[in-house]
Design a protein around this motif. Structure first.
Motif, mmCIF file in Angstrom:
data_model
loop_
_atom_site.group_PDB
_atom_site.id
_atom_site.type_symbol
_atom_site.label_atom_id
_atom_site.label_comp_id
_atom_site.label_asym_id
_atom_site.label_seq_id
_atom_site.Cartn_x
_atom_site.Cartn_y
_atom_site.Cartn_z
ATOM 1 N N ARG A 38 0.850 -1.197 0.000
ATOM 2 C CA ARG A 38 0.000 0.000 0.000
ATOM 3 C C ARG A 38 0.880 1.240 0.000
ATOM 4 O O ARG A 38 1.831 1.340 0.767
ATOM 5 C CB ARG A 38 -0.911 0.008 1.211
ATOM 6 C CG ARG A 38 -1.914 -1.105 1.169
ATOM 7 C CD ARG A 38 -3.179 -0.746 1.956
ATOM 8 N NE ARG A 38 -4.128 -1.822 1.847
ATOM 9 C CZ ARG A 38 -4.962 -1.986 0.822
ATOM 10 N NH1 ARG A 38 -4.967 -1.126 -0.159
ATOM 11 N NH2 ARG A 38 -5.793 -3.001 0.791
ATOM 12 N N VAL A 39 0.517 2.183 -0.881
ATOM 13 C CA VAL A 39 1.258 3.435 -0.977
ATOM 14 C C VAL A 39 0.302 4.608 -0.839
ATOM 15 O O VAL A 39 -0.899 4.469 -1.050
ATOM 16 C CB VAL A 39 2.030 3.546 -2.317
ATOM 17 C CG1 VAL A 39 3.080 2.466 -2.449
ATOM 18 C CG2 VAL A 39 1.091 3.530 -3.506
ATOM 19 N N GLU A 40 0.849 5.770 -0.462
ATOM 20 C CA GLU A 40 0.052 6.992 -0.418
ATOM 21 C C GLU A 40 0.748 8.054 -1.248
ATOM 22 O O GLU A 40 1.966 8.030 -1.418
ATOM 23 C CB GLU A 40 -0.169 7.467 1.018
ATOM 24 C CG GLU A 40 1.073 7.905 1.754
ATOM 25 C CD GLU A 40 0.805 8.262 3.209
ATOM 26 O OE1 GLU A 40 -0.283 7.959 3.743
ATOM 27 O OE2 GLU A 40 1.713 8.851 3.821
ATOM 28 N N GLN A 41 -0.049 8.957 -1.771
ATOM 29 C CA GLN A 41 0.449 10.054 -2.592
ATOM 30 C C GLN A 41 0.586 11.302 -1.724
ATOM 31 O O GLN A 41 -0.304 11.608 -0.932
ATOM 32 C CB GLN A 41 -0.505 10.346 -3.739
ATOM 33 C CG GLN A 41 -0.698 9.195 -4.696
ATOM 34 C CD GLN A 41 0.575 8.839 -5.430
ATOM 35 O OE1 GLN A 41 1.052 7.739 -5.297
ATOM 36 N NE2 GLN A 41 1.113 9.755 -6.181
ATOM 37 N N ARG A 42 1.666 12.034 -1.912
ATOM 38 C CA ARG A 42 1.907 13.261 -1.152
ATOM 39 C C ARG A 42 2.337 14.374 -2.092
ATOM 40 O O ARG A 42 3.051 14.135 -3.064
ATOM 41 C CB ARG A 42 3.020 13.045 -0.132
ATOM 42 C CG ARG A 42 2.731 11.946 0.853
ATOM 43 C CD ARG A 42 3.915 11.709 1.740
ATOM 44 N NE ARG A 42 3.637 10.644 2.704
ATOM 45 C CZ ARG A 42 4.508 10.215 3.589
ATOM 46 N NH1 ARG A 42 5.699 10.765 3.663
ATOM 47 N NH2 ARG A 42 4.188 9.254 4.421
ATOM 48 N N LEU A 43 1.899 15.575 -1.779
ATOM 49 C CA LEU A 43 2.359 16.767 -2.492
ATOM 50 C C LEU A 43 3.196 17.587 -1.533
ATOM 51 O O LEU A 43 2.841 17.738 -0.366
ATOM 52 C CB LEU A 43 1.189 17.622 -2.976
ATOM 53 C CG LEU A 43 0.349 17.078 -4.113
ATOM 54 C CD1 LEU A 43 -0.739 18.082 -4.478
ATOM 55 C CD2 LEU A 43 1.201 16.767 -5.329
ATOM 56 N N VAL A 44 4.267 18.150 -2.024
ATOM 57 C CA VAL A 44 5.124 19.027 -1.240
ATOM 58 C C VAL A 44 5.075 20.396 -1.896
ATOM 59 O O VAL A 44 5.341 20.529 -3.096
ATOM 60 C CB VAL A 44 6.580 18.502 -1.205
ATOM 61 C CG1 VAL A 44 7.455 19.403 -0.351
ATOM 62 C CG2 VAL A 44 6.610 17.067 -0.690
ATOM 63 N N VAL A 45 4.690 21.423 -1.126
ATOM 64 C CA VAL A 45 4.546 22.761 -1.692
ATOM 65 C C VAL A 45 5.370 23.770 -0.894
ATOM 66 O O VAL A 45 5.653 23.581 0.281
ATOM 67 C CB VAL A 45 3.063 23.218 -1.725
ATOM 68 C CG1 VAL A 45 2.237 22.321 -2.603
ATOM 69 C CG2 VAL A 45 2.493 23.284 -0.337
ATOM 70 N N ASP A 46 5.721 24.856 -1.564
ATOM 71 C CA ASP A 46 6.397 25.981 -0.925
ATOM 72 C C ASP A 46 5.321 26.784 -0.210
ATOM 73 O O ASP A 46 4.417 27.309 -0.849
ATOM 74 C CB ASP A 46 7.087 26.832 -1.986
ATOM 75 C CG ASP A 46 7.839 28.011 -1.411
ATOM 76 O OD1 ASP A 46 7.426 28.535 -0.353
ATOM 77 O OD2 ASP A 46 8.834 28.430 -2.025
ATOM 78 N N PRO A 47 5.371 26.888 1.122
ATOM 79 C CA PRO A 47 4.297 27.573 1.842
ATOM 80 C C PRO A 47 4.210 29.071 1.557
ATOM 81 O O PRO A 47 3.158 29.664 1.704
ATOM 82 C CB PRO A 47 4.623 27.310 3.315
ATOM 83 C CG PRO A 47 6.062 26.960 3.347
ATOM 84 C CD PRO A 47 6.391 26.363 2.016
ATOM 85 N N SER A 48 5.295 29.674 1.111
ATOM 86 C CA SER A 48 5.260 31.118 0.856
ATOM 87 C C SER A 48 4.657 31.470 -0.501
ATOM 88 O O SER A 48 4.096 32.543 -0.675
ATOM 89 C CB SER A 48 6.654 31.732 0.982
ATOM 90 O OG SER A 48 7.517 31.183 0.007
ATOM 91 N N THR A 49 4.756 30.556 -1.487
ATOM 92 C CA THR A 49 4.240 30.860 -2.826
ATOM 93 C C THR A 49 3.111 29.939 -3.257
ATOM 94 O O THR A 49 2.395 30.250 -4.198
ATOM 95 C CB THR A 49 5.361 30.729 -3.880
ATOM 96 O OG1 THR A 49 5.783 29.365 -3.931
ATOM 97 C CG2 THR A 49 6.530 31.644 -3.566
ATOM 98 N N GLY A 50 2.984 28.784 -2.613
ATOM 99 C CA GLY A 50 1.987 27.805 -3.027
ATOM 100 C C GLY A 50 2.441 26.966 -4.207
ATOM 101 O O GLY A 50 1.697 26.130 -4.707
ATOM 102 N N ALA A 51 3.676 27.163 -4.655
ATOM 103 C CA ALA A 51 4.193 26.407 -5.800
ATOM 104 C C ALA A 51 4.449 24.957 -5.405
ATOM 105 O O ALA A 51 4.961 24.683 -4.325
ATOM 106 C CB ALA A 51 5.486 27.040 -6.309
#
Length: 100
Positions: A38-51
């Motif tokens: 089992r795997v999960e998907q994750r997003l990593v974003v820059d908190p200052s720009t939302g990129a």
């Protein structure tokens, strides 16, 4: 390592991404079964720009076969790092015979 789980999208809080900068992580709800387990998907974003900085696939529960091979829970099995984003200033032409 980002980790958070609940019924909705979780947040991993402040973490260091594979791009070596502080980032915020978001975990998609639910897991997906693969031959690794089992795997999960994750997003990593820059908190200052939302990129978006990266998208990760992380092993949550290894399959019996994967356990023998070595990857443990928490292992990142795939990571796509975003190095540059841009905004298009032109539209893609729509063929005249296209249906709406």
């Amino acid at each position: 390592m980002l980790s958070a789980r609940d019924s909705g999208a979780g947040t991993g809080g402040g973490r260091t991404a594979h791009v070596l900068r502080q980032a915020a992580g978001f975990v998609f709800p639910g897991t997906v079964w693969t031959p690794l387990g089992r795997v999960e998907q994750r997003l990593v974003v820059d908190p200052s720009t939302g990129a978006m900085l990266a998208e990760q696939t992380v092993l949550v529960e290894p399959s019996a076969r994967a356990e023998k091979a070595g990857p443990a829970a928490g292992t990142t099995v795939n990571c796509t790092v975003t190095t540059r984003t841009g905004r298009g200033e032109s539209r893609i032409p729509v063929p005249e015979n296209a249906r709406h």
